[in-house]
Scaffold this motif. Structure first.
Motif, mmCIF file in Angstrom:
data_model
loop_
_atom_site.group_PDB
_atom_site.id
_atom_site.type_symbol
_atom_site.label_atom_id
_atom_site.label_comp_id
_atom_site.label_asym_id
_atom_site.label_seq_id
_atom_site.Cartn_x
_atom_site.Cartn_y
_atom_site.Cartn_z
ATOM 1 N N TYR A 28 2.234 -8.268 7.788
ATOM 2 C CA TYR A 28 1.946 -6.862 7.461
ATOM 3 C C TYR A 28 0.451 -6.596 7.327
ATOM 4 O O TYR A 28 0.048 -5.481 7.015
ATOM 5 N N VAL A 87 -0.041 -10.329 -0.409
ATOM 6 C CA VAL A 87 -0.054 -9.682 -1.731
ATOM 7 C C VAL A 87 -0.054 -10.727 -2.850
ATOM 8 O O VAL A 87 0.133 -11.926 -2.605
ATOM 9 N N CYS A 89 2.935 -5.450 -5.402
ATOM 10 C CA CYS A 89 4.202 -5.266 -4.681
ATOM 11 C C CYS A 89 5.124 -4.476 -5.613
ATOM 12 O O CYS A 89 5.251 -4.820 -6.787
ATOM 13 N N SER A 90 5.758 -3.439 -5.086
ATOM 14 C CA SER A 90 6.591 -2.597 -5.951
ATOM 15 C C SER A 90 7.782 -3.382 -6.507
ATOM 16 O O SER A 90 8.230 -3.126 -7.625
ATOM 17 N N LEU A 91 8.277 -4.344 -5.739
ATOM 18 C CA LEU A 91 9.400 -5.142 -6.241
ATOM 19 C C LEU A 91 8.962 -6.005 -7.415
ATOM 20 O O LEU A 91 9.640 -6.071 -8.450
ATOM 21 N N ASN A 145 9.551 -12.092 -4.041
ATOM 22 C CA ASN A 145 8.743 -10.908 -4.381
ATOM 23 C C ASN A 145 8.862 -10.607 -5.871
ATOM 24 O O ASN A 145 9.453 -9.618 -6.300
ATOM 25 N N CYS A 199 11.939 -1.885 -2.737
ATOM 26 C CA CYS A 199 10.602 -1.828 -2.129
ATOM 27 C C CYS A 199 10.281 -0.376 -1.764
ATOM 28 O O CYS A 199 11.086 0.288 -1.106
ATOM 29 N N VAL A 200 9.095 0.086 -2.130
ATOM 30 C CA VAL A 200 8.706 1.483 -1.841
ATOM 31 C C VAL A 200 8.647 1.778 -0.345
ATOM 32 O O VAL A 200 8.764 2.919 0.060
ATOM 33 N N VAL A 201 8.448 0.742 0.439
ATOM 34 C CA VAL A 201 8.339 0.944 1.882
ATOM 35 C C VAL A 201 9.737 0.999 2.526
ATOM 36 O O VAL A 201 10.073 1.948 3.238
ATOM 37 N N HIS A 202 10.536 0.000 2.223
ATOM 38 C CA HIS A 202 11.823 -0.130 2.917
ATOM 39 C C HIS A 202 12.887 0.855 2.431
ATOM 40 O O HIS A 202 13.903 1.050 3.098
ATOM 41 N N GLU A 220 15.442 -5.663 3.171
ATOM 42 C CA GLU A 220 15.027 -4.840 2.017
ATOM 43 C C GLU A 220 15.402 -3.366 2.223
ATOM 44 O O GLU A 220 15.270 -2.557 1.306
ATOM 45 N N CYS A 280 2.759 -0.426 4.043
ATOM 46 C CA CYS A 280 2.722 -0.966 2.679
ATOM 47 C C CYS A 280 1.305 -0.754 2.111
ATOM 48 O O CYS A 280 0.347 -1.359 2.594
ATOM 49 N N HIS A 311 0.041 -1.801 -0.512
ATOM 50 C CA HIS A 311 -0.498 -3.015 -1.161
ATOM 51 C C HIS A 311 -1.079 -3.962 -0.116
ATOM 52 O O HIS A 311 -2.211 -4.425 -0.241
ATOM 53 N N MET A 312 -0.290 -4.242 0.905
ATOM 54 C CA MET A 312 -0.754 -5.154 1.962
ATOM 55 C C MET A 312 -2.035 -4.634 2.601
ATOM 56 O O MET A 312 -2.925 -5.413 2.955
HETATM 57 FE FE1 SF4 Z 1 6.285 -5.473 -1.649
HETATM 58 FE FE2 SF4 Z 1 4.931 -4.233 0.300
HETATM 59 FE FE3 SF4 Z 1 6.776 -6.084 0.915
HETATM 60 FE FE4 SF4 Z 1 7.497 -3.721 -0.082
HETATM 61 S S1 SF4 Z 1 6.481 -4.083 1.871
HETATM 62 S S2 SF4 Z 1 8.279 -5.717 -0.690
HETATM 63 S S3 SF4 Z 1 5.860 -3.288 -1.510
HETATM 64 S S4 SF4 Z 1 4.877 -6.429 -0.192
#
Ligand code: SF4
Ligand code: 13P
Length: 344
Positions: free
Chosen positions: A58, A93, A118-120, A146, A204-207, A235, A301, A303-304
């Protein structure tokens, strides 16, 4: 009248004294001289420091191109365990870098941006997990990688999306299980293994933001031009996964893409992975799975993407930000990680 004399002066910018001064000033201001060839400097510093760059899929493509090793969470943990380098530069991350440090307590581990979370992991505190455990003293605790090192230390075993099914199945069928922190991966595993598990309600905020209706419409649209498939990370929510032709970790998705017969692949995960997919299969059209809001690049993401080429250069140059962890915590968290590695 004195004639004009042309004197050829050495360029001050190349004077070693000024080069050093600029470096020093740059370091104090945490800025990067825009004239630097960052790729070249990163490779030079990497050699000088005997460092290895581990990067997740990512990350930005320019970071991926400089990495010594690119992989999913499990492969990155395995690479961290295997490396002989003095310095591990972790382009991913925080929880991933923690895993590398736990496996290499005596090495220097740096992260381009230490705030890459990471949101998780953020959604599962060790205090709350410990309370959940106390309510279920007979349950095994299986945690997705995570999560923070403190949560790992409270777990019996760690899993990633590439080995979770195998590790869940390795527990006796009658052993009750608590699974944290991803409810979507957890639900996917319950469906796959038929095992009952109590699930921590993290996501996860992304998935979580992929939109079922728009994904289906997108597939119909591309189907008019040739075979199309949907591939998704576990996810994602069940209503997205149910439309997927293939579900797997980032590496598994990449491998699937390499062998797919589809003309178009709709990819329901973070778009950083598309760089390697596109390189491996220039003949295939890769399309980001859409979210509900067409104006939002919600699949990126945040964070990434905190890690940048500039920050990668700075962390190699200054050997900071450096990850430091309590030895006791590392020892506690190492056991479930090692257990995962031996079961993988
Ligand atoms: Fe965490 Fe980002 Fe992976 Fe989502 S995409 S699980 S927020 S590292
Ligand atoms: P992978 O282990 O599949 O690379 O997943 C890591 C992750 O954070 C997905 O969001």
């Amino acid at each position: 009248m004195a004639g004009h004399v042309a004197v050829s002066l050495p360029l001050l910018k190349d004077d070693p004294y000024f080069v050093e001064q600029r470096r020093d000033l740059g370091s104090r201001l945490n800025t990067v001289d825009p004239r630097l060839d960052l790729d070249k400097e990163i490779l030079r510093l990497k050699k000088e420091r005997n460092a290895v760059i581990l990067a997740h899929y990512y990350q930005d493509s320019e970071i991926q191109e400089l990495a010594d090793f690119l992989g999913d969470s499990l492969q990155l943990a395995q690479a961290a365990k295997a490396t002989k380098a003095d310095v591990i530069v972790f382009c991913g991350v925080h929880f991933m870098a923690e895993t590398a440090k736990i496996l290499n307590p005596d090495r220097i581990v740096v992260v381009p941006d230490m705030d890459a979370g990471c949101s998780l992991a953020d959604g599962c505190s060790p205090r709350d997990l410990a309370a959940w455990k106390r309510l279920h003293p007979d349950h095994a605790v299986i945690s997705y990688i995570n999560c923070s090192a403190d949560v790992k230390a409270l777990s019996d075993v760690i899993v990633t999306s590439s080995n979770a099914e195998k590790i869940v199945r390795s527990f006796p069928a009658d052993r009750p299980i608590l699974f944290a922190p991803d409810r979507n991966l957890g639900a996917f595993l319950v469906k796959k293994t038929g095992r009952h598990m109590d699930l921590w309600q993290g996501a996860c905020v992304v998935h979580e933001l992929f939109d079922e209706k728009r994904i289906v419409q997108l597939k119909e649209h591309h189907a008019a031009h040739g075979p199309v498939e949907i591939i998704a990370h576990p996810e994602c929510e069940e209503h997205v996964l149910r439309h997927a032709d293939f579900i797997g970790s980032t590496t598994a998705l990449l491998n699937y893409a390499k062998g797919s017969k589809a003309k178009t692949l709709i990819v329901a995960t973070e778009p950083g992975i598309l760089h390697q997919m596109q390189k491996a299969r220039p003949d295939v059209t890769f399309v980001d799975a859409p979210g509900e809001d067409e104006n939002c690049k919600c699949n990126i993401c945040p964070h990434m993407k905190r890690n940048t080429l500039e920050k990668l250069y700075l962390c190699l140059r200054d050997l900071k930000p450096r990850l430091e962890m309590e030895p006791d915590l590392m020892e506690q968290a190492r056991k479930p990680i090692e257990r995962m590695l031996s079961l993988s």
